[in-house]
Design an enzyme around this catalytic site. Structure first.
Site, PDB file in Angstrom:
ATOM      1  N   GLN A 100       5.449  -1.996   0.284  1.00  0.00           N
ATOM      2  CA  GLN A 100       5.333  -0.895   0.309  1.00  0.00           C
ATOM      3  C   GLN A 100       4.699   0.558   0.430  1.00  0.00           C
ATOM      4  O   GLN A 100       3.574   0.206   0.724  1.00  0.00           O
ATOM      5  CB  GLN A 100       6.420  -0.175  -1.110  1.00  0.00           C
ATOM      6  CG  GLN A 100       5.091  -0.440  -2.159  1.00  0.00           C
ATOM      7  CD  GLN A 100       6.082   0.317  -3.846  1.00  0.00           C
ATOM      8  OE1 GLN A 100       5.765   1.670  -3.905  1.00  0.00           O
ATOM      9  NE2 GLN A 100       6.971  -0.501  -4.168  1.00  0.00           N
ATOM     10  N   LYS A 125       3.800  11.369  -0.959  1.00  0.00           N
ATOM     11  CA  LYS A 125       3.723  10.281  -2.253  1.00  0.00           C
ATOM     12  C   LYS A 125       2.311   9.546  -2.470  1.00  0.00           C
ATOM     13  O   LYS A 125       2.244   8.444  -3.107  1.00  0.00           O
ATOM     14  CB  LYS A 125       5.032   9.199  -2.676  1.00  0.00           C
ATOM     15  CG  LYS A 125       4.696   9.252  -3.737  1.00  0.00           C
ATOM     16  CD  LYS A 125       5.577   7.516  -4.256  1.00  0.00           C
ATOM     17  CE  LYS A 125       5.721   7.628  -5.547  1.00  0.00           C
ATOM     18  NZ  LYS A 125       7.229   6.246  -5.597  1.00  0.00           N
ATOM     19  N   ARG A 291      10.549   0.819   2.208  1.00  0.00           N
ATOM     20  CA  ARG A 291       9.930  -0.846   1.168  1.00  0.00           C
ATOM     21  C   ARG A 291      10.526  -1.716   2.251  1.00  0.00           C
ATOM     22  O   ARG A 291      10.783  -1.680   3.264  1.00  0.00           O
ATOM     23  CB  ARG A 291      11.071  -0.967  -0.266  1.00  0.00           C
ATOM     24  CG  ARG A 291      11.176  -0.119  -1.342  1.00  0.00           C
ATOM     25  CD  ARG A 291      11.792  -0.937  -1.708  1.00  0.00           C
ATOM     26  NE  ARG A 291      11.758  -0.071  -3.452  1.00  0.00           N
ATOM     27  CZ  ARG A 291      12.583   1.141  -3.361  1.00  0.00           C
ATOM     28  NH1 ARG A 291      13.018   1.493  -2.666  1.00  0.00           N
ATOM     29  NH2 ARG A 291      12.596   2.095  -4.817  1.00  0.00           N
ATOM     30  N   LYS A 297      16.179  -4.346  -3.268  1.00  0.00           N
ATOM     31  CA  LYS A 297      16.276  -3.064  -2.973  1.00  0.00           C
ATOM     32  C   LYS A 297      16.227  -2.491  -1.212  1.00  0.00           C
ATOM     33  O   LYS A 297      15.929  -4.211  -0.751  1.00  0.00           O
ATOM     34  CB  LYS A 297      15.623  -1.569  -3.948  1.00  0.00           C
ATOM     35  CG  LYS A 297      15.764  -1.703  -4.796  1.00  0.00           C
ATOM     36  CD  LYS A 297      14.695  -0.915  -5.695  1.00  0.00           C
ATOM     37  CE  LYS A 297      14.861  -0.884  -6.944  1.00  0.00           C
ATOM     38  NZ  LYS A 297      13.655   0.313  -7.272  1.00  0.00           N
TER      39      LYS A 297
END
Length: 477
Positions: A100, A125, A291, A297
């Site tokens: 990621q 982030k 990701r 996911k």
């Protein structure tokens, strides 16, 4: 003196006990082996620990995906009067997280506008990690020279990359821009490899690596350590995520082992995947994750490929620096303004006063037990897993440990960065970055102004530093 439970949430002078949010992602450590589970039990978030359930993350902050509350259910956001600029976490990873990266501010705004379901906010982030146990992680791209060697050594990996991308790697100039362009071409080619091809090649690779790791293989001391580590990591990842070509990620990313107390910083748009262990993690207040592998996911390969910086070499690894004139206070400071972390240790028979802060802070007890006091006479429960909110300008809290205790009291404290001009950590693009898992000697340069590793250039480097050759002598034993 106030009792343990006496506090006034409307007061701007009281330290307030918190109830964190727990995440049960599948990669979490199961049962009481998880520090997250033990901390959740101690803080009253759960009544019992299920030995078969994963306990992955403990969140302390105001992000809407996992808001922290007070004991009476009041949200921390309402007490603070808005969002905290940081999100504080404890991670317990039993198996690998996804490959990621986290977007920069402009990228986050675009992703949130295009896909608000998977990108829930508009913030960047960057993140800082401090190891609580030995911690394994893949961080940042390997040097291009290292990847070239791995392509030659592992034909199965090479078969997942186009000929054009391989040529770009082998014929790349020394210019940094050309290296990044070649690395991007290689990564894009690998990530877009047809599933049938990557699955077949992964099976071949695993079969060969398993044979090479057998007792009939070369003695470990005759094989470079980075090769053993790379091979074992691939076998382990493939076992956790069968058929996922992301198991070959150690060929592309630096594979690191971080010791307890050591830290690293991941800037926006830098690839990484945490593999195993427990850490403290602090980041800007965001939950945006792009990701591309090792996960069931949502995967967003195109956006990941386009957003990365393609810097090479891993992040700096740092054990913190003493702060406020006390070596029991270790500071971990990233080059971003939203957050920094301090680890504060109080040994048996000692006391220590926390720094006076002009910004709100959150702290969590990591280990040990002790007593507290401040001008308000607050007696707080100091046991592993308890967490507290400290308003800005609140009276300084003094920690103390009785001398009959067998171990120290240790807390982790997070707040807005107060030392942004004195960072202890840097991202992969910093000039003082780590040189890679196995640093390759630079070839002597034809340009006399370019320092290489020939004896002449080594002598020139010593001369430039005004150090006489032979000045450093080994004493006789």
């Amino acid at each position: 003196m106030a009792s343990v439970h006496t506090y006034d949430k409307s007061s701007q002078r009281h330290v307030l006990p918190l109830r964190p949010t727990i995440k049960d992602y599948a990669w979490g450590i199961r049962g009481l082996d998880s520090r997250v589970a033990r901390f959740a039990l101690e803080s009253g978030v759960i009544d019992e620990v299920d030995p078969d359930s994963p306990y992955a993350e403990l969140w302390l902050g105001t992000h809407p995906s996992g808001p922290t509350t007070l004991r009476d259910g009041t949200t921390l956001e309402s007490v603070v009067g808005g969002q905290l600029p940081f999100l504080f976490k404890i991670l317990s990873a039993g198996k690998a997280l996804s490959i990621q990266a986290h977007p920069c501010k402009d990228g986050a705004k675009r992703l949130h506008l295009e896909n608000p379901t998977n990108y829930v906010d508009e913030n960047h982030k960057p993140e800082l990690a401090v190891a609580l146990t030995p911690f394994e992680a893949m961080c940042g791209f390997r040097r291009l020279e290292e990847i070239a060697i791995l392509i030659k050594k592992h034909p199965e990996f090479a078969a997942c990359i186009s000929n054009e991308a391989k040529l770009a790697i082998f014929l790349c100039s020394r210019e940094e821009a050309d290296k990044k362009k070649a690395l991007r071409m290689l990564f894009q080619s690998f990530m877009s490899c047809p599933v049938e091809t990557s699955t077949t090649q992964l099976k071949k690779l695993l079969k060969r690596l398993q044979k090479e790791q057998s007792v009939d293989h070369v003695h470990p001391h005759e094989e470079p350590p980075w090769e053993r580590k790379c091979a074992r990591a691939i076998l382990r990842l493939a076992q956790q995520f069968p058929g996922d070509s992301g198991a070959m990620a150690p060929f592309l990313l630096n594979y690191l082992l971080i010791a307890p107390g050591e830290s690293f910083y991941m800037a926006a748009n830098e690839p990484h995947a945490y593999v195993a262990g427990e850490i403290i993690e602090c980041m800007a207040c965001s939950d945006n994750v792009v990701r591309a592998g090792l996960t069931p996911k949502f995967k967003d390969v195109d956006n990941l490929v386009s957003m990365l910086t393609y810097s090479m070499g891993g992040p700096t690894i740092n054990a913190g620096t003493p702060a406020y004139g006390d070596d029991r206070i270790m500071r971990y400071t990233p080059p971003t303004g939203e957050f920094e972390v301090m680890i504060i240790t109080c040994n048996p028979g000692e006391d220590i006063t926390l720094p006076a802060l002009t910004v709100p802070a959150i702290f969590v007890v990591l280990e040990g037990s002790g007593n507290t006091d401040n001008e308000e006479g607050q007696r707080l429960v100091m046991r592993p897993g308890r967490s507290y909110y400290m308003p800005e300008h609140c009276p300084q809290l003094t920690l103390a440990v009785n001398d009959f205790k067998r171990g120290p009291l240790k807390i982790a404290l997070a707040h807005e960065n107060q030392h942004v001009d004195e960072p202890t950590l840097a991202c992969a693009e910093d000039s003082k970055q780590w040189g890679g898992e196995f640093a390759l000697p630079a070839e002597p340069s034809s340009n006399p102004g370019t320092p290489g590793r020939s004896p002449t250039n080594r002598y020139q480097m010593v001369k430039d530093l005004n150090i006489k050759p032979g000045a450093f002598k080994v004493p006789k034993l």
